[in-house]
Design a protein around this motif. Sequence first.
Motif, PDB file in Angstrom:
ATOM      1  N   ARG A   1      -0.702  -8.792   6.365  1.00 19.84           N
ATOM      2  CA  ARG A   1      -0.401  -8.891   4.849  1.00 19.84           C
ATOM      3  C   ARG A   1      -0.893  -7.632   4.208  1.00 19.84           C
ATOM      4  N   ILE A   2      -1.929  -6.731   4.817  1.00 18.09           N
ATOM      5  CA  ILE A   2      -2.131  -5.759   4.118  1.00 18.09           C
ATOM      6  C   ILE A   2      -1.169  -4.655   3.970  1.00 18.09           C
ATOM      7  N   TRP A   3       0.184  -4.879   4.326  1.00 15.90           N
ATOM      8  CA  TRP A   3       1.062  -3.628   4.450  1.00 15.90           C
ATOM      9  C   TRP A   3       1.155  -2.865   2.904  1.00 15.90           C
ATOM     10  N   PRO A   4       1.251  -3.549   1.635  1.00 16.87           N
ATOM     11  CA  PRO A   4       1.137  -2.677   0.346  1.00 16.87           C
ATOM     12  C   PRO A   4       0.180  -1.684   0.431  1.00 16.87           C
ATOM     13  N   THR A   5      -0.942  -2.219   0.874  1.00 20.20           N
ATOM     14  CA  THR A   5      -2.232  -1.255   0.833  1.00 20.20           C
ATOM     15  C   THR A   5      -2.155  -0.082   1.868  1.00 20.20           C
ATOM     16  N   THR A   6      -1.799  -0.474   3.198  1.00 13.36           N
ATOM     17  CA  THR A   6      -1.370   0.621   4.012  1.00 13.36           C
ATOM     18  C   THR A   6      -0.239   1.358   3.755  1.00 13.36           C
ATOM     19  N   SER A   7       0.611   1.092   2.981  1.00 11.07           N
ATOM     20  CA  SER A   7       1.782   2.228   2.563  1.00 11.07           C
ATOM     21  C   SER A   7       1.123   3.086   1.619  1.00 11.07           C
ATOM     22  N   GLN A   8       0.263   2.539   0.718  1.00 13.10           N
ATOM     23  CA  GLN A   8      -0.356   3.581  -0.061  1.00 13.10           C
ATOM     24  C   GLN A   8      -1.474   4.439   0.476  1.00 13.10           C
ATOM     25  N   TYR A   9      -1.835   3.857   1.630  1.00 16.59           N
ATOM     26  CA  TYR A   9      -2.674   4.962   2.376  1.00 16.59           C
ATOM     27  C   TYR A   9      -2.028   6.065   3.083  1.00 16.59           C
ATOM     28  N   LEU A  10      -0.908   5.501   3.542  1.00 11.85           N
ATOM     29  CA  LEU A  10       0.125   6.268   4.384  1.00 11.85           C
ATOM     30  C   LEU A  10       0.649   7.468   3.441  1.00 11.85           C
ATOM     31  N   LYS A  11       0.933   7.002   2.354  1.00 10.80           N
ATOM     32  CA  LYS A  11       1.652   7.790   1.218  1.00 10.80           C
ATOM     33  C   LYS A  11       0.483   8.823   0.637  1.00 10.80           C
ATOM     34  N   GLY A  12      -0.658   8.470   0.433  1.00  8.58           N
ATOM     35  CA  GLY A  12      -1.809   9.479   0.133  1.00  8.58           C
ATOM     36  C   GLY A  12      -2.115  10.476   1.202  1.00  8.58           C
ATOM     37  N   TYR A  13      -2.028  10.078   2.551  1.00 10.55           N
ATOM     38  CA  TYR A  13      -2.406  10.933   3.572  1.00 10.55           C
ATOM     39  C   TYR A  13      -1.276  12.205   3.737  1.00 10.55           C
ATOM     40  N   LEU A  14       0.154  11.632   3.477  1.00  9.79           N
ATOM     41  CA  LEU A  14       1.016  12.827   3.361  1.00  9.79           C
ATOM     42  C   LEU A  14       0.974  13.791   2.158  1.00  9.79           C
ATOM     43  N   GLU A  15       0.704  13.140   1.158  1.00  9.12           N
ATOM     44  CA  GLU A  15       0.520  13.901  -0.011  1.00  9.12           C
ATOM     45  C   GLU A  15      -0.710  14.758  -0.041  1.00  9.12           C
ATOM     46  N   GLU A  16      -1.784  14.253   0.524  1.00  8.85           N
ATOM     47  CA  GLU A  16      -2.980  15.457   0.523  1.00  8.85           C
ATOM     48  C   GLU A  16      -2.604  16.841   1.313  1.00  8.85           C
ATOM     49  N   THR A  17      -1.613  16.436   2.354  1.00  3.04           N
ATOM     50  CA  THR A  17      -1.462  17.610   3.043  1.00  3.04           C
ATOM     51  C   THR A  17      -1.017  18.923   2.004  1.00  3.04           C
ATOM     52  N   GLY A  18      -0.478  18.612   0.983  1.00  3.19           N
ATOM     53  CA  GLY A  18       0.129  19.512   0.281  1.00  3.19           C
ATOM     54  C   GLY A  18       1.640  19.938   0.592  1.00  3.19           C
ATOM     55  N   MET A  19       1.896  19.023   1.556  1.00  3.24           N
ATOM     56  CA  MET A  19       3.435  19.558   2.074  1.00  3.24           C
ATOM     57  C   MET A  19       4.560  18.443   1.717  1.00  3.24           C
ATOM     58  N   PHE A  20       4.114  17.210   1.372  1.00  2.00           N
ATOM     59  CA  PHE A  20       5.013  16.350   1.376  1.00  2.00           C
ATOM     60  C   PHE A  20       5.059  15.785  -0.260  1.00  2.00           C
ATOM     61  N   THR A  21       6.123  15.274  -0.733  1.00  4.50           N
ATOM     62  CA  THR A  21       6.486  14.378  -1.583  1.00  4.50           C
ATOM     63  C   THR A  21       6.809  13.089  -1.185  1.00  4.50           C
ATOM     64  N   VAL A  22       6.332  11.913  -1.632  1.00  6.35           N
ATOM     65  CA  VAL A  22       6.657  10.788  -0.940  1.00  6.35           C
ATOM     66  C   VAL A  22       6.950   9.670  -1.918  1.00  6.35           C
ATOM     67  N   ASP A  23       8.137   9.044  -1.419  1.00  4.42           N
ATOM     68  CA  ASP A  23       8.705   7.876  -2.047  1.00  4.42           C
ATOM     69  C   ASP A  23       8.534   6.580  -1.120  1.00  4.42           C
ATOM     70  N   ILE A  24       8.474   5.414  -1.587  1.00  2.00           N
ATOM     71  CA  ILE A  24       8.391   4.263  -0.979  1.00  2.00           C
ATOM     72  C   ILE A  24       9.754   3.359  -1.244  1.00  2.00           C
TER      73      ILE A  24
END
Length: 299
Positions: A42-65
């Motif tokens: 049930r936490i999938w909306p939150t884990t998607s935000q976690y995953l989005k943030g982890y990709l963005e903080e590398t400085g390599m990725f722009t992320v859509d959902i």
Amino acid sequence: MRICSALVALVLLAACGAAPETTAGPESTYSALIVDGQSNHRIWPTTSQYLKGYLEETGMFTVDIETTPPAGESLESYRPPFSNYDLVVSNYNGEPWPEATMADFEAFVGGGGAFVSVHAANNAFPEWTAYNEMIGIGGWGDRTERHGPYVRLRDGEFVHDNTPGIGGSHGIRHEFPIDIRDSGHPITRGLPETWMHANDELYDRLRGPAQNLHVLATAFSRVDTEGTGEHEPILMTISYKKGRIFHTTLGHALVSQRCKGFIATFQRGAEWAVTGEVTQPVPEDFPTATEVRTRPEPA
Ligand code: ZN
């Protein structure tokens, strides 16, 4: 003399024109798409935000959902433009996508697109042959020997075990050590040989075609935690036609996804899936053989 100066000017001009354009950071920017919308977690909306943030903080990725309609509603309208992206990350475990969407995804990965499967994404689509080839091994969804072998560590080698039985299970959630099995791979290079992972489900008895599958790390599934007594594959790479896939079975709960080991391996796996290399340094505060290290809950 004048001709000579003109030539010099022309050469300089050509050199300037050929110089690489200025970029925002040291890395290239890649585009990533997270697919989600249905899950037994049930936490999938939150884990998607976690995953989005982890990709963005590398400085390599722009992320859509791209989020599917909820379970029970028609998915016919769900057709993400996979081919516009370099990377697709799945946080999805739900009803089958429409045929056209499945075909698009097969074309995307088969054509050289990058794919990362996180935790229960390997529960999805048990009857989709190409998807099972992409994830290598998966669990639940009535997976059995019909879906392929188990992958077992025997005498230092990973072998296929065709013993009949269920595909996918886990014991009691706990903190457990992760053992790197290939420290020469770009994703795992420089990581401690063994490191403690935060409280998580230790997926066991996954099965599937397991073709072109390379196990990077395992965790020992202890019988006293209701496990299998086997070294279960945890981090894997798979190749599917021209596409590179990184598969992590970790990430059941928020605390599991705040493990600094989960985060770093996810970020490194995503970069590798896109480029075949990893330029990110191993974080100095990576978990050790004896110490779990997690990020605090976001405010
Ligand atoms: Zn789970």
